[in-house]
Design a protein around this motif. Structure first.
Motif, mmCIF file in Angstrom:
data_model
loop_
_atom_site.group_PDB
_atom_site.id
_atom_site.type_symbol
_atom_site.label_atom_id
_atom_site.label_comp_id
_atom_site.label_asym_id
_atom_site.label_seq_id
_atom_site.Cartn_x
_atom_site.Cartn_y
_atom_site.Cartn_z
ATOM 1 N N GLU A 4 -43.355 -40.981 20.902
ATOM 2 C CA GLU A 4 -43.226 -41.597 22.223
ATOM 3 C C GLU A 4 -41.884 -41.368 22.918
ATOM 4 O O GLU A 4 -41.853 -41.075 24.115
ATOM 5 N N PRO A 5 -40.769 -41.484 22.205
ATOM 6 C CA PRO A 5 -39.490 -41.314 22.930
ATOM 7 C C PRO A 5 -39.192 -39.883 23.368
ATOM 8 O O PRO A 5 -38.185 -39.646 24.016
ATOM 9 N N LEU A 6 -40.044 -38.940 23.040
ATOM 10 C CA LEU A 6 -39.720 -37.526 23.316
ATOM 11 C C LEU A 6 -39.999 -37.138 24.760
ATOM 12 O O LEU A 6 -40.916 -37.656 25.398
ATOM 13 N N GLU A 7 -39.209 -36.172 25.235
ATOM 14 C CA GLU A 7 -39.568 -35.448 26.447
ATOM 15 C C GLU A 7 -40.638 -34.426 26.070
ATOM 16 O O GLU A 7 -40.679 -33.951 24.933
ATOM 17 N N ILE A 8 -41.460 -34.044 27.026
ATOM 18 C CA ILE A 8 -42.477 -33.015 26.767
ATOM 19 C C ILE A 8 -41.822 -31.771 26.156
ATOM 20 O O ILE A 8 -42.339 -31.158 25.232
ATOM 21 N N GLU A 9 -40.650 -31.390 26.650
ATOM 22 C CA GLU A 9 -39.964 -30.185 26.181
ATOM 23 C C GLU A 9 -39.616 -30.278 24.703
ATOM 24 O O GLU A 9 -39.530 -29.262 24.012
ATOM 25 N N ASP A 10 -39.375 -31.483 24.186
ATOM 26 C CA ASP A 10 -38.986 -31.654 22.782
ATOM 27 C C ASP A 10 -40.127 -31.325 21.814
ATOM 28 O O ASP A 10 -39.891 -31.128 20.618
ATOM 29 N N GLU A 48 -46.968 -24.591 32.833
ATOM 30 C CA GLU A 48 -46.931 -25.907 32.201
ATOM 31 C C GLU A 48 -45.472 -26.198 31.837
ATOM 32 O O GLU A 48 -44.703 -25.267 31.581
ATOM 33 N N ILE A 49 -45.112 -27.451 31.748
ATOM 34 C CA ILE A 49 -43.743 -27.804 31.355
ATOM 35 C C ILE A 49 -43.386 -27.105 30.030
ATOM 36 O O ILE A 49 -42.283 -26.588 29.861
ATOM 37 N N GLU A 50 -44.338 -27.041 29.101
ATOM 38 C CA GLU A 50 -44.077 -26.446 27.786
ATOM 39 C C GLU A 50 -43.702 -24.973 27.894
ATOM 40 O O GLU A 50 -42.980 -24.449 27.056
ATOM 41 N N ASP A 51 -44.219 -24.285 28.915
ATOM 42 C CA ASP A 51 -43.950 -22.854 29.058
ATOM 43 C C ASP A 51 -42.488 -22.565 29.403
ATOM 44 O O ASP A 51 -42.029 -21.426 29.267
ATOM 45 N N TYR A 52 -41.781 -23.554 29.883
ATOM 46 C CA TYR A 52 -40.379 -23.370 30.268
ATOM 47 C C TYR A 52 -39.443 -23.246 29.068
ATOM 48 O O TYR A 52 -38.276 -22.949 29.221
ATOM 49 N N VAL A 53 -39.944 -23.541 27.861
ATOM 50 C CA VAL A 53 -39.055 -23.737 26.719
ATOM 51 C C VAL A 53 -38.893 -22.536 25.781
ATOM 52 O O VAL A 53 -37.775 -22.207 25.386
ATOM 53 N N PRO A 54 -39.962 -21.834 25.364
ATOM 54 C CA PRO A 54 -39.800 -20.892 24.231
ATOM 55 C C PRO A 54 -39.047 -19.611 24.578
ATOM 56 O O PRO A 54 -38.977 -19.199 25.735
ATOM 57 N N GLN A 55 -38.534 -19.002 23.530
ATOM 58 C CA GLN A 55 -37.851 -17.709 23.629
ATOM 59 C C GLN A 55 -38.440 -16.798 22.554
ATOM 60 O O GLN A 55 -37.893 -16.670 21.471
ATOM 61 N N PRO A 56 -39.571 -16.158 22.834
ATOM 62 C CA PRO A 56 -40.284 -15.444 21.770
ATOM 63 C C PRO A 56 -39.579 -14.183 21.264
ATOM 64 O O PRO A 56 -39.968 -13.658 20.233
ATOM 65 N N MET A 57 -38.592 -13.683 22.004
ATOM 66 C CA MET A 57 -37.727 -12.640 21.424
ATOM 67 C C MET A 57 -36.375 -12.745 22.096
ATOM 68 O O MET A 57 -36.230 -13.404 23.131
ATOM 69 N N ARG A 101 -33.506 -29.836 25.803
ATOM 70 C CA ARG A 101 -32.780 -30.602 26.818
ATOM 71 C C ARG A 101 -31.777 -29.696 27.525
ATOM 72 O O ARG A 101 -31.246 -28.796 26.886
ATOM 73 N N PRO A 102 -31.414 -29.940 28.794
ATOM 74 C CA PRO A 102 -32.001 -30.940 29.667
ATOM 75 C C PRO A 102 -33.451 -30.600 29.974
ATOM 76 O O PRO A 102 -33.809 -29.418 30.012
ATOM 77 N N PRO A 103 -34.284 -31.601 30.211
ATOM 78 C CA PRO A 103 -35.683 -31.327 30.549
ATOM 79 C C PRO A 103 -35.802 -30.643 31.915
ATOM 80 O O PRO A 103 -34.842 -30.622 32.693
ATOM 81 N N VAL A 104 -36.960 -30.068 32.166
ATOM 82 C CA VAL A 104 -37.180 -29.307 33.392
ATOM 83 C C VAL A 104 -36.840 -30.136 34.631
ATOM 84 O O VAL A 104 -36.182 -29.647 35.549
ATOM 85 N N ARG A 105 -37.239 -31.413 34.628
ATOM 86 C CA ARG A 105 -37.003 -32.184 35.864
ATOM 87 C C ARG A 105 -35.507 -32.326 36.137
ATOM 88 O O ARG A 105 -35.089 -32.387 37.278
ATOM 89 N N GLU A 106 -34.690 -32.309 35.067
ATOM 90 C CA GLU A 106 -33.261 -32.416 35.333
ATOM 91 C C GLU A 106 -32.681 -31.069 35.789
ATOM 92 O O GLU A 106 -31.766 -31.034 36.598
ATOM 93 N N VAL A 107 -33.238 -29.985 35.275
ATOM 94 C CA VAL A 107 -32.810 -28.673 35.768
ATOM 95 C C VAL A 107 -33.152 -28.551 37.244
ATOM 96 O O VAL A 107 -32.373 -28.016 38.045
#
Lengths: 384, 384, 384, 384
Positions: free
Chosen positions: C23-29, D26-35, D96-102
């Motif tokens: 619950e405390p996580l951001e989606i990104e986490d 999706e918010i999740e797509d903003y995060v990974p670095q596959p290479m 972090r920071p999450p997308v909304r903060e960026v």
């Protein structure tokens, strides 16, 4: 003396010179491969012999008996067209065949070649032999680099002996070269490699080039100015390289009780500040030039200025990539793998070094190594 | 003959046995290090000599002159307390000192030791010499493994010679052992290592143990049943290991034109199905046992059953981790690094092999290697 | 309340608890995988769900419709018998399915499970569900470790929140335990894993075990005595490990302006010297014990002393390898891969931690990790 | 409209375009670095913002308040002169920071910039803003590459949407270009990078260049002729590369049930043979040309022929190393790190792609990548 007698003489000379280079070695020194770029001396001796067997005797000498069925596998370097081979990083694991058998292999092939030459082969064969001699000469230079690397990595720093030391350079100024259109490349009289051919015109802008190579003393100033610690002078790749490898001085330099020494083939010695700086990578040459507010020559500038320079002590890094000349064409068959397939991500070096065999240097010669290599006999000069 | 004369005799025997093992080698074979676990024969010869110099002559023999200042650096293995050393993976790069100088070093230290022994040193010294002899014997066994690995990786599969071949096992059944409390470990009469000490009681459940080692023929059935391709038989680490390393048969097995061969010290030979399977990792032994619906013995079971077994051809993998016995205490000083610091993530092997020097085996001996090692003379037997 | 209602209740509780932890996580986490051992929270949520789908609904619930054909591929962990899967190191690259779809997957499977449970399945199914609940509980603990690792590697050290902090230990002495024969392992009343079964007698020698875990303050003394710099205290592997990884303090400790801080789930805080030291590897625990002249308990000693100890704040490293108990038998089918195949080169930890879900701890529980792991909630106590 | 209003408009357009590219994610797509080459979209959005903060607002806008002290550390890319930074391979670990903060960071900096522009800053500042806009446009193109790589590595091949698809090329012949001296490089009217400057004359030999890019259909012939299996067509480095990486087709091509498909931003689709081949390395382009008996153009030939070609769908590999033009000078300060330090061991690409933002292409533009890169929008045309 006619052309074929001269070639025969040069063949004999080339064969014996390789063995002469190895004379000061212990049997044990023929074996190790302390880094991938280095090949064991034993391997060089076998490989240059295999070249004549695979490209001259087997195809052209009727009824030729291979010395040993496995030797093609053991001593092929990178000729994909010539079949399977021991992987390069594993050359240092081959204790067999022992040195005395490699020497017997050499003697056998040399003798067979001489018998074959007595039969007056066609011009086509002489051309391959010419390449074979030049090939062996290239390996003679590598032999010197590799022997120095093998011995220089012994904790006891053994002495090899004389024959490859540098001398002080005399000239000190800069030569002006006029801009204009110049012919670059070999015209094809006399032997040259395929990568020098396609003489072509290149437009050159006026420049001034140093008559002397940068010296140890000058390079030491760069070190003392903390040039190895300031990324502003470095190519991005170079900066990553020296940091990953913890490089803070040329190869073979050692700081011992506050004094600089270097390992040479004559032993562990105080650094002679008046000699040209040796064993540096392209990255280090580039950084020094940046620090000086100058630059390295292109290979074309070097070739144009060549006659006015004093060259031949060390191969000189240029800021030119190793690329084909216009109209470049590879030789057909396995020998086509000689040069063309290496034309990516390497730097051209021009000149020659004290390790270059007599008769193996010319102004149009294009040597090439990766920007990070340091074990070759490399130096550089500046342009402004 | 008194105790010290016997020790003196054993010292002389140990020193000459190391050299005898190397006799069939070419000089070149003394140099390479084809994998990190393997040391060049030259290094073994120097290292066992350095041990006597560093732990006997230097501390106890007044006025002893080191043979060479650099040799401690060259020939220390892992004794952190004994100073800096050449990093293990770089042993194969040391072409110097040449073999003849290592032999001179051996002769010098052996002679100095004998002079010193004539002076009737204290018991404390005799204890260290006893360890030095056992240490050299351990390296004699490693010498055989390493020579086999060096020669077995030559494309030409050279012959070493006789002396280390296996013989067919005779017995074929299972021995029943009663459950109960048994004494495990050495009682301390006679030489043993610190890791065998602390004889202690262990509760054992009844079990049946094979009288014979698993054979090549039996192991081949596992291969043919595609045991190397079915993860259900494998430890997770083992499965990753064989897949990463592309292992599908024991080390030195080669399939050639549909037939199985193996490299032995006597040359490249048809696989003899009746001999014990050799050169397998713990992982492979485990997988075979799973496939058979049996298991490997623990080291305690092995020791309890030992007298009823025919052992000594191959070290036998147990399913016991190499851990300290209750009350284990390390020796003080550098020799305390001998055993204790390796007590993590290794498997115990029990028994001895055809490469174990005479007088260097006993039922309580705890040999240990990583689960993935295959170049040692290893085999296994089953328990049900 | 009967047994099945209790299981149903525990199922519901387990499912909701996993979500509560996140619950405390951001989606990104939910996305990154900062090291191979860590899995993205999203993956844990999907994987624990897939377990019920693959091992309960698919085989036992007639007409069950998979939520999504690809999810078995995405969320299988290591069950070779259950087909292909995303390679472990690539879990952090899967941004899809997004968290909201994983949550929908969870809801779907939970609902389908509840419907299925209403149909009073056989005991065999209840047994698998019991494993599924325990499996999800294990992942709940890993979720906490992994969340801490993900957040603790953000340069901004974000706060997660309360719920997993340690408290000061009260007792301070050593408890004496008599030698003798003790029963070790689970008797099989109540749930336990296959690796705990085979209750058997073990002979224990008398020992004294600390009532308290070693504290931050005590461990700091080891650091200040330069224990991380003295190889004499370390296992050989441990010494290589800390030097290669540059480890000089427990994980999450940071020295800032001369003061020690640590990252906790409640944020970046001054190190509290009175709390148990946490996040150390087996190697560090071993070295500390050596420095103190004591040792770690075996898992048998721990189990025997367990009732006299105050345990449950941190998993406690033992000096026992993770090996099968006598008579160990794997479960048939894919669930047989649960425990047995990891029985090599790992250490047993005993006890439980503040991250262990309620009802998931017992004295016979055998947790296991590689000797180098530090991100788990690990601590240790001494024996003399 | 005057120059500064135009620049202001372009600034606003550039800022909003980056966000528009990310809209389908999706918010999740903003995060990974596959290479390593790929950066998370979140990072691009933060980094382009940091550029304006670090190079415009901080130095020139009096009293400017940083949005967050840590963001320089998080969002600096490689400017050594601008301080410490998160290491490139670790960008994908920063949840972090999450997308909304960026996004809030972006809004803050954009607004501050607009306020600042209202105060009519000096020309020097406008020049930096011009670079900042071009910098953001470069990252917009990388954003598209990186998004495609992130989504294209999901097992579910999600659809991104429209906007970046290729169209069929119409022309089919070869254009003849006369030899002669041509002016190469930018004259300096209009914006260009430092690496384009130093317009200079280059001698060009006559050549014929294809009007069209090589198509999927044509490239498929090379595959079917087993071009990936014949080392004769490959540079030595290229041959090693494709064998090490198991490359047998362009990136994103998948063979499924005997048919070729490719992943595109519009989803997983049958390969359209009429479209230009995309996502190949320089090595593959070179090998194809060798197989065809033709070659790749140099960057000079490309520039000379540019007006006669139909370009802009894909960046085109040239057989030119990325080297400085004669007289090249780096900008002073941190912006001097923009181009010059990458001038080693990379290939120049010319043209533009469907992912190049409007207004960010010109005939003199020198794009550059390592010879092995495939995730960019790359293609090639032939010269004979």
């Amino acid at each position: 003396m006619n052309k074929t007698s001269r070639l025969r003489e040069r063949f004999v000379e080339a064969r014996s010179h390789s063995e002469k280079i190895c004379e000061p070695l212990e049997i044990e020194d023929y074996v190790p491969q302390p880094m991938v770029d280095v090949s064991p001396p034993k391997w060089h001796l076998g490989h240059t012999t295999w070249f004549f067997e695979a490209f001259v005797l087997e195809p052209y000498s009727k009824g030729y008996q291979l010395y040993h069925d496995d030797f093609a596998y053991l001593f092929n370097s990178y000729y994909n067209n010539a079949g399977e081979r021991v992987l390069r990083p594993n050359r240092g694991l081959m204790s067999r065949p022992p040195v005395r058998e490699v020497m017997a292999y050499r003697a056998y092939v040399t003798e067979q070649m001489l018998d074959f030459l007595d039969k007056n082969p066609d011009q086509e064969v002489w051309d391959v032999i010419e390449i074979g001699i030049n090939h062996e000469q290239q390996h003679q230079e590598l032999l010197v680099y590799d022997i120095k690397y093998i011995l220089g990595n012994q904790p006891t720093f053994p002495v090899y002996g004389e024959g490859f030391s540098l001398s002080q350079e005399v000239k000190k100024g800069f030569v002006k070269v006029e801009g204009g259109v110049y012919a670059i490349g070999a015209s094809g009289d006399g032997f040259c490699y395929d990568n020098e051919l396609g003489q072509h015109e290149v437009l050159i802008r006026p420049f001034e080039i140093a008559e002397n190579l940068v010296t140890n003393g000058e390079f030491l100033e760069f070190i003392e100015a903390r040039g190895y610690q300031d990324f502003n002078y470095w190519l991005s790749e170079g900066w990553d390289y020296i940091n990953k490898e913890n490089i803070t001085a040329p190869l073979y330099w050692h700081k011992h009780k506050g004094e600089w020494y270097s390992y040479t083939l004559e032993g562990f010695e105080m650094l002679d500040l008046s000699l040209p700086v040796q064993h540096i990578s392209f990255y280090e040459a580039y950084a020094y030039a940046e620090w000086k507010g100058m630059r390295l020559p292109t290979e074309f500038e070097w070739e144009v200025a060549g006659d006015k320079l004093n060259w031949g002590q060390l191969w000189e890094w240029t800021y030119s990539a190793y690329l084909p000349y216009p109209g470049f064409e590879k030789a057909p068959g396995a020998l086509g793998e000689y040069n063309g397939k290496f034309m990516s991500n390497q730097n051209v070096l021009r000149g020659a070094s004290v390790a270059t065999p007599k008769g193996h240097s010319r102004k149009t010669y294009r040597n090439f190594f990766h920007s990070s290599c340091r074990w070759l006999f490399s130096g550089f000069r500046l342009v402004k």
